[in-house]
Design a protein around this motif. Structure first.
Motif, PDB file in Angstrom:
ATOM      1  N   GLN A  29       0.843  -1.188   0.000  1.00 33.87           N
ATOM      2  CA  GLN A  29       0.000   0.000   0.000  1.00 33.87           C
ATOM      3  C   GLN A  29       0.880   1.240   0.000  1.00 33.87           C
ATOM      4  O   GLN A  29       1.880   1.296   0.709  1.00 33.87           O
ATOM      5  N   VAL A  30       0.484   2.216  -0.771  1.00 36.74           N
ATOM      6  CA  VAL A  30       1.246   3.451  -0.842  1.00 36.74           C
ATOM      7  C   VAL A  30       0.881   4.343   0.341  1.00 36.74           C
ATOM      8  O   VAL A  30      -0.267   4.345   0.807  1.00 36.74           O
ATOM      9  N   GLN A  31       1.857   5.062   0.852  1.00 33.44           N
ATOM     10  CA  GLN A  31       1.633   6.062   1.898  1.00 33.44           C
ATOM     11  C   GLN A  31       1.935   7.443   1.320  1.00 33.44           C
ATOM     12  O   GLN A  31       2.877   7.590   0.540  1.00 33.44           O
ATOM     13  N   LEU A  32       1.134   8.427   1.726  1.00 30.58           N
ATOM     14  CA  LEU A  32       1.257   9.778   1.186  1.00 30.58           C
ATOM     15  C   LEU A  32       1.510  10.777   2.305  1.00 30.58           C
ATOM     16  O   LEU A  32       0.859  10.704   3.358  1.00 30.58           O
ATOM     17  N   VAL A  33       2.412  11.717   2.050  1.00 32.20           N
ATOM     18  CA  VAL A  33       2.709  12.772   3.020  1.00 32.20           C
ATOM     19  C   VAL A  33       2.732  14.109   2.284  1.00 32.20           C
ATOM     20  O   VAL A  33       3.525  14.301   1.362  1.00 32.20           O
ATOM     21  N   GLU A  34       1.865  15.026   2.724  1.00 28.88           N
ATOM     22  CA  GLU A  34       1.813  16.354   2.132  1.00 28.88           C
ATOM     23  C   GLU A  34       2.736  17.320   2.871  1.00 28.88           C
ATOM     24  O   GLU A  34       2.987  17.155   4.061  1.00 28.88           O
ATOM     25  N   SER A  35       3.165  18.343   2.147  1.00 27.34           N
ATOM     26  CA  SER A  35       3.950  19.414   2.745  1.00 27.34           C
ATOM     27  C   SER A  35       3.751  20.676   1.914  1.00 27.34           C
ATOM     28  O   SER A  35       3.194  20.624   0.817  1.00 27.34           O
ATOM     29  N   GLY A  36       4.215  21.801   2.470  1.00 26.43           N
ATOM     30  CA  GLY A  36       4.176  23.044   1.715  1.00 26.43           C
ATOM     31  C   GLY A  36       3.089  24.015   2.110  1.00 26.43           C
ATOM     32  O   GLY A  36       3.027  25.127   1.581  1.00 26.43           O
ATOM     33  N   GLY A  37       2.222  23.613   3.024  1.00 26.74           N
ATOM     34  CA  GLY A  37       1.174  24.527   3.460  1.00 26.74           C
ATOM     35  C   GLY A  37       1.743  25.669   4.292  1.00 26.74           C
ATOM     36  O   GLY A  37       2.924  25.671   4.654  1.00 26.74           O
ATOM     37  N   GLY A  38       0.888  26.645   4.572  1.00 31.74           N
ATOM     38  CA  GLY A  38       1.324  27.768   5.383  1.00 31.74           C
ATOM     39  C   GLY A  38       0.348  28.912   5.306  1.00 31.74           C
ATOM     40  O   GLY A  38      -0.785  28.766   4.835  1.00 31.74           O
ATOM     41  N   LEU A  39       0.818  30.062   5.790  1.00 27.44           N
ATOM     42  CA  LEU A  39       0.020  31.288   5.800  1.00 27.44           C
ATOM     43  C   LEU A  39       0.510  32.203   4.686  1.00 27.44           C
ATOM     44  O   LEU A  39       1.721  32.450   4.568  1.00 27.44           O
ATOM     45  N   VAL A  40      -0.415  32.705   3.887  1.00 29.94           N
ATOM     46  CA  VAL A  40      -0.047  33.576   2.775  1.00 29.94           C
ATOM     47  C   VAL A  40      -1.115  34.651   2.627  1.00 29.94           C
ATOM     48  O   VAL A  40      -2.285  34.423   2.966  1.00 29.94           O
ATOM     49  N   GLN A  41      -0.722  35.796   2.122  1.00 31.89           N
ATOM     50  CA  GLN A  41      -1.684  36.867   1.876  1.00 31.89           C
ATOM     51  C   GLN A  41      -2.452  36.603   0.585  1.00 31.89           C
ATOM     52  O   GLN A  41      -1.950  35.930  -0.333  1.00 31.89           O
ATOM     53  N   THR A  55      -2.357  19.138   4.873  1.00 26.44           N
ATOM     54  CA  THR A  55      -1.515  20.283   5.197  1.00 26.44           C
ATOM     55  C   THR A  55      -2.384  21.534   5.166  1.00 26.44           C
ATOM     56  O   THR A  55      -3.215  21.711   4.272  1.00 26.44           O
ATOM     57  N   GLN A  56      -2.210  22.387   6.165  1.00 25.43           N
ATOM     58  CA  GLN A  56      -3.065  23.560   6.321  1.00 25.43           C
ATOM     59  C   GLN A  56      -2.604  24.693   5.411  1.00 25.43           C
ATOM     60  O   GLN A  56      -1.421  25.050   5.392  1.00 25.43           O
ATOM     61  N   VAL A  57      -3.555  25.263   4.699  1.00 29.32           N
ATOM     62  CA  VAL A  57      -3.319  26.470   3.906  1.00 29.32           C
ATOM     63  C   VAL A  57      -4.248  27.548   4.434  1.00 29.32           C
ATOM     64  O   VAL A  57      -5.463  27.343   4.498  1.00 29.32           O
ATOM     65  N   GLY A 107      -3.724  36.823  -2.993  1.00 24.18           N
ATOM     66  CA  GLY A 107      -2.949  37.150  -4.177  1.00 24.18           C
ATOM     67  C   GLY A 107      -1.614  36.447  -4.258  1.00 24.18           C
ATOM     68  O   GLY A 107      -0.958  36.465  -5.311  1.00 24.18           O
ATOM     69  N   GLY A 108      -1.217  35.835  -3.165  1.00 24.33           N
ATOM     70  CA  GLY A 108       0.066  35.145  -3.119  1.00 24.33           C
ATOM     71  C   GLY A 108       0.002  33.734  -3.681  1.00 24.33           C
ATOM     72  O   GLY A 108      -1.035  33.296  -4.203  1.00 24.33           O
ATOM     73  N   SER A 109       1.112  33.026  -3.536  1.00 25.56           N
ATOM     74  CA  SER A 109       1.238  31.676  -4.096  1.00 25.56           C
ATOM     75  C   SER A 109       1.811  30.718  -3.062  1.00 25.56           C
ATOM     76  O   SER A 109       2.554  31.123  -2.159  1.00 25.56           O
ATOM     77  N   LEU A 110       1.438  29.469  -3.216  1.00 22.02           N
ATOM     78  CA  LEU A 110       2.023  28.373  -2.454  1.00 22.02           C
ATOM     79  C   LEU A 110       2.149  27.170  -3.370  1.00 22.02           C
ATOM     80  O   LEU A 110       1.343  27.007  -4.305  1.00 22.02           O
ATOM     81  N   ARG A 111       3.109  26.334  -3.052  1.00 22.92           N
ATOM     82  CA  ARG A 111       3.267  25.075  -3.792  1.00 22.92           C
ATOM     83  C   ARG A 111       3.214  23.926  -2.799  1.00 22.92           C
ATOM     84  O   ARG A 111       4.068  23.819  -1.913  1.00 22.92           O
ATOM     85  N   LEU A 112       2.201  23.106  -2.952  1.00 25.12           N
ATOM     86  CA  LEU A 112       2.056  21.920  -2.115  1.00 25.12           C
ATOM     87  C   LEU A 112       2.727  20.731  -2.789  1.00 25.12           C
ATOM     88  O   LEU A 112       2.698  20.616  -4.021  1.00 25.12           O
ATOM     89  N   SER A 113       3.289  19.870  -1.965  1.00 24.79           N
ATOM     90  CA  SER A 113       3.907  18.668  -2.478  1.00 24.79           C
ATOM     91  C   SER A 113       3.362  17.452  -1.754  1.00 24.79           C
ATOM     92  O   SER A 113       3.012  17.529  -0.572  1.00 24.79           O
TER      93      SER A 113
END
Length: 123
Positions: free
Chosen positions: A1-13, A117-119, A15-21
């Motif tokens: 079975q595959v396991q998944l782990v997210e990352s890259g969330g955060g606080l942004v204003q 992951t929290q955005v 109009g801004g950008s984020l990249r989740l992985s």
């Protein structure tokens, strides 16, 4: 079975950008359709984007179309979600998910989920 782990969330204003992985372990992702979903407080989990096994077919929720881009690197066993022009209504916990066979927008058709992951997008 595959396991998944997210990352890259955060606080942004707004109009801004984020990249989740989303990083996979246990099995190669090449046989899996991959999806991103999100869940805001008090709301049901909803579809954001999905990508086919080869990466050749993508699908987006209307609310994110033109702003978000899903991609995958099967060699690195990762999936990404590039989020641009973020809005406060994009605030949610974002989940990576995997399923065999064909792409789907339905939460209950995905077999494997990450922890999320929290955005947070401030106005």
């Amino acid at each position: 079975q595959v396991q998944l782990v997210e990352s890259g969330g955060g606080l942004v204003q707004a109009g801004g950008s984020l990249r989740l992985s989303c990083a996979a372990s246990g099995r190669t992702l090449i046989r899996y359709v991959m999806g991103w979903f999100r869940q805001a407080p008090g709301e049901e989990r909803e579809f954001v984007a999905t990508i086919s096994q080869s990466g050749g077919i993508t699908d987006y929720a209307d609310s994110v179309k033109g702003r978000f881009t899903i991609s995958r690197d099967n060699g690195k066993n990762t999936v990404a979600l590039q989020m641009n022009s973020l809005k406060p209504e994009d605030t949610a916990v974002y989940y990576c998910a995997a399923r065999r066979m064909t792409s789907s927008r339905y939460v209950n058709e995905y077999d494997v989920w990450g922890q999320g992951t929290q955005v947070t997008v401030s106005s």
